[in-house]
Design a protein around this motif. Structure first.
Motif, PDB file in Angstrom:
ATOM      1  N   GLY A 118       0.838  -1.204   0.000  1.00 31.32           N
ATOM      2  CA  GLY A 118       0.000   0.000   0.000  1.00 31.32           C
ATOM      3  C   GLY A 118       0.867   1.246   0.000  1.00 31.32           C
ATOM      4  N   TYR A 119       1.915   1.214   0.811  1.00 30.20           N
ATOM      5  CA  TYR A 119       2.832   2.360   0.899  1.00 30.20           C
ATOM      6  C   TYR A 119       3.526   2.606  -0.439  1.00 30.20           C
ATOM      7  N   ALA A 120       4.045   1.524  -1.042  1.00 30.80           N
ATOM      8  CA  ALA A 120       4.777   1.673  -2.306  1.00 30.80           C
ATOM      9  C   ALA A 120       3.881   2.267  -3.389  1.00 30.80           C
ATOM     10  N   SER A 121       2.651   1.765  -3.453  1.00 25.96           N
ATOM     11  CA  SER A 121       1.723   2.257  -4.473  1.00 25.96           C
ATOM     12  C   SER A 121       1.391   3.732  -4.230  1.00 25.96           C
ATOM     13  N   LEU A 122       1.101   4.073  -2.963  1.00 25.53           N
ATOM     14  CA  LEU A 122       0.725   5.458  -2.645  1.00 25.53           C
ATOM     15  C   LEU A 122       1.886   6.426  -2.873  1.00 25.53           C
ATOM     16  N   MET A 123       3.078   6.036  -2.421  1.00 25.47           N
ATOM     17  CA  MET A 123       4.206   6.980  -2.510  1.00 25.47           C
ATOM     18  C   MET A 123       4.520   7.313  -3.970  1.00 25.47           C
ATOM     19  N   LYS A 124       4.443   6.278  -4.830  1.00 24.16           N
ATOM     20  CA  LYS A 124       4.741   6.511  -6.243  1.00 24.16           C
ATOM     21  C   LYS A 124       3.677   7.400  -6.886  1.00 24.16           C
ATOM     22  N   TYR A 125       2.412   7.077  -6.599  1.00 29.52           N
ATOM     23  CA  TYR A 125       1.326   7.825  -7.237  1.00 29.52           C
ATOM     24  C   TYR A 125       1.295   9.274  -6.760  1.00 29.52           C
ATOM     25  N   MET A 126       1.443   9.478  -5.460  1.00 32.20           N
ATOM     26  CA  MET A 126       1.418  10.856  -4.922  1.00 32.20           C
ATOM     27  C   MET A 126       2.583  11.676  -5.467  1.00 32.20           C
ATOM     28  N   ARG A 127       3.716  11.027  -5.666  1.00 33.72           N
ATOM     29  CA  ARG A 127       4.890  11.703  -6.228  1.00 33.72           C
ATOM     30  C   ARG A 127       4.643  12.109  -7.691  1.00 33.72           C
ATOM     31  N   GLN A 128       4.152  11.121  -8.474  1.00 28.96           N
ATOM     32  CA  GLN A 128       3.973  11.366  -9.910  1.00 28.96           C
ATOM     33  C   GLN A 128       2.806  12.302 -10.202  1.00 28.96           C
ATOM     34  N   ALA A 129       1.686  12.066  -9.543  1.00 32.62           N
ATOM     35  CA  ALA A 129       0.471  12.811  -9.902  1.00 32.62           C
ATOM     36  C   ALA A 129       0.366  14.147  -9.181  1.00 32.62           C
ATOM     37  N   TYR A 130       0.950  14.248  -7.972  1.00 35.03           N
ATOM     38  CA  TYR A 130       0.668  15.439  -7.159  1.00 35.03           C
ATOM     39  C   TYR A 130       1.899  16.111  -6.546  1.00 35.03           C
ATOM     40  N   ASP A 131       3.100  15.728  -6.959  1.00 34.32           N
ATOM     41  CA  ASP A 131       4.319  16.361  -6.413  1.00 34.32           C
ATOM     42  C   ASP A 131       4.371  16.309  -4.888  1.00 34.32           C
ATOM     43  N   SER A 132       3.791  15.254  -4.308  1.00 32.88           N
ATOM     44  CA  SER A 132       3.753  15.086  -2.851  1.00 32.88           C
ATOM     45  C   SER A 132       4.773  14.039  -2.425  1.00 32.88           C
ATOM     46  N   LEU A 133       5.232  14.138  -1.198  1.00 30.32           N
ATOM     47  CA  LEU A 133       6.209  13.174  -0.674  1.00 30.32           C
ATOM     48  C   LEU A 133       5.568  12.420   0.485  1.00 30.32           C
ATOM     49  N   SER A 134       5.506  11.085   0.358  1.00 27.42           N
ATOM     50  CA  SER A 134       4.815  10.264   1.355  1.00 27.42           C
ATOM     51  C   SER A 134       5.815   9.379   2.083  1.00 27.42           C
ATOM     52  N   PHE A 135       5.619   9.237   3.382  1.00 34.78           N
ATOM     53  CA  PHE A 135       6.583   8.508   4.203  1.00 34.78           C
ATOM     54  C   PHE A 135       5.861   7.550   5.141  1.00 34.78           C
ATOM     55  N   PHE A 136       6.333   6.309   5.194  1.00 39.42           N
ATOM     56  CA  PHE A 136       5.807   5.345   6.159  1.00 39.42           C
ATOM     57  C   PHE A 136       6.320   5.728   7.541  1.00 39.42           C
ATOM     58  N   VAL A 137       5.405   5.803   8.506  1.00 39.85           N
ATOM     59  CA  VAL A 137       5.812   6.249   9.846  1.00 39.85           C
ATOM     60  C   VAL A 137       5.547   5.199  10.927  1.00 39.85           C
ATOM     61  N   GLY A 138       5.178   3.983  10.519  1.00 38.57           N
ATOM     62  CA  GLY A 138       4.971   2.927  11.495  1.00 38.57           C
ATOM     63  C   GLY A 138       3.523   2.453  11.509  1.00 38.57           C
ATOM     64  N   GLY A 139       3.309   1.235  12.031  1.00 34.02           N
ATOM     65  CA  GLY A 139       1.957   0.665  12.091  1.00 34.02           C
ATOM     66  C   GLY A 139       1.395   0.540  10.687  1.00 34.02           C
ATOM     67  N   ASP A 140       0.276   1.225  10.447  1.00 39.28           N
ATOM     68  CA  ASP A 140      -0.325   1.240   9.105  1.00 39.28           C
ATOM     69  C   ASP A 140      -0.462   2.684   8.634  1.00 39.28           C
ATOM     70  N   ASN A 141       0.463   3.535   9.078  1.00 43.70           N
ATOM     71  CA  ASN A 141       0.334   4.975   8.854  1.00 43.70           C
ATOM     72  C   ASN A 141       1.340   5.514   7.849  1.00 43.70           C
ATOM     73  N   ILE A 142       0.845   6.386   6.980  1.00 49.19           N
ATOM     74  CA  ILE A 142       1.706   7.067   6.007  1.00 49.19           C
ATOM     75  C   ILE A 142       1.402   8.566   6.098  1.00 49.19           C
ATOM     76  N   ILE A 143       2.442   9.350   6.255  1.00 43.14           N
ATOM     77  CA  ILE A 143       2.276  10.801   6.298  1.00 43.14           C
ATOM     78  C   ILE A 143       2.802  11.386   4.994  1.00 43.14           C
ATOM     79  N   ALA A 144       1.973  12.185   4.326  1.00 44.71           N
ATOM     80  CA  ALA A 144       2.377  12.809   3.070  1.00 44.71           C
ATOM     81  C   ALA A 144       2.447  14.323   3.245  1.00 44.71           C
ATOM     82  N   VAL A 145       3.517  14.907   2.715  1.00 44.02           N
ATOM     83  CA  VAL A 145       3.657  16.353   2.670  1.00 44.02           C
ATOM     84  C   VAL A 145       3.190  16.760   1.281  1.00 44.02           C
ATOM     85  N   CYS A 146       2.205  17.641   1.228  1.00 42.72           N
ATOM     86  CA  CYS A 146       1.484  17.885  -0.029  1.00 42.72           C
ATOM     87  C   CYS A 146       1.433  19.366  -0.371  1.00 42.72           C
TER      88      CYS A 146
END
Ligand SMILES: Nc1nc2c(ncn2[C@@H]2O[C@H](COP(=O)(O)OP(=O)(O)OP(=O)(O)O)[C@@H](O)[C@H]2O)c(=O)[nH]1
Length: 253
Positions: free
Chosen positions: A167-195
């Protein structure tokens, strides 16, 4: 308009150090890296920033609130307490991906990560206080729907880990390509994106992409603020709103 200040952190000449005079024990590298990360998280965190461990030898901080002088103090403190030094490159931009690209270029221009003579580079600029606003940062906090019921309480820990990482790999790539956002896995099932500025439909699009791509279901709360901690806390409250309403996306900005 968002104005993200990012710091690219790079341990100097770390590759050669890990094998000189012979390969160092992995457990010692793990301990060093995690302590360094904890120190950085606290240093930037005390100034309202967020730090992400990414590859540990390279890390990324959302450093709105930290001046170039603060960065110099951090370098000195690390030099005094660790067997390694670190280079820091600071850049700002309307999109997180744009800001990080500038920060990384500044570091690459100064020489290679594995250049013995390139040490403690400090480049870039912070956002002056007079130009900072309550809308500088957008933080999105993504969470896997019912990760405990679907994965943690059902599968082996490793199979859970695979699902979450997919889930993280898919989200990080898509957010980077489509929205110039940077997403980071932060533990558990959580991903924080700077957008950058994105509307609810854009977040829904990212969630739909991940569901179609790898079958992982996410929800997201989004907040804004002058510093990462403010935007991040607003995002956490927005995520609680998702839990209360069942919505995939809640924006508090
Ligand atoms: N880093 C971080 N980890 C968290 C946070 N909240 C929860 N976690 C971790 O994520 C795990 C899963 O928790 P939840 O996301 O609340 O549980 P869930 O089963 O997915 O349920 P819902 O999110 O309500 O669908 C927890 O056991 C924690 O390890 C957070 O804000 N930050």
């Amino acid at each position: 308009m968002t104005n993200t200040q990012l710091t690219h952190v790079q341990i100097d000449n770390y590759g050669p150090w890990t094998v000189t005079p012979e390969p160092r024990r992995e457990v010692d590298l793990q301990t060093l890296q995690s302590r360094l990360y904890a120190d950085l998280a606290q240093f930037f965190g005390n100034r309202g920033g967020y730090t992400f461990f990414t590859r540990f030898d390279n890390m990324i901080a959302v450093s709105n609130g930290s001046s170039m002088e603060d960065h110099a103090t951090l370098q000195e403190s690390i030099r005094n307490r660790y067997p390694v030094t670190m280079s820091l490159s600071v850049a700002t931009g309307q999109t997180p991906a744009g800001a990080l690209a500038t920060a990384t270029e500044q570091l690459q221009d100064a020489g290679s990560a594995q250049d013995k003579s390139r040490r403690e580079i400090l480049r870039g600029r912070h956002i002056d206080d007079e130009f900072r606003t309550d809308e500088d940062l957008r933080i999105a906090h993504f969470d896997v729907n019912d990760a405990t019921g679907k994965y943690t309480d059902q599968l082996s820990e490793f199979d859970t880990f695979i699902r979450i990482e997919q889930g993280y790999a898919s989200l990080m790539k898509y957010m980077r390509q489509a929205y110039d956002s940077l997403s980071f896995f932060v533990g558990g099932d959580n991903i924080i994106a700077v957008c950058p500025e994105m509307d609810a439909a854009a977040y829904q699009d990212a969630i739909d992409h991940v569901r179609a791509d790898v079958g992982v279901e996410l929800k997201v709360g989004v907040g804004e603020g002058r510093r990462a901690d403010e935007a991040g806390m607003a995002a956490k409250h927005a995520l609680e709103e998702c839990r209360a309403t069942g919505a995939d996306v809640e924006l508090d900005c």
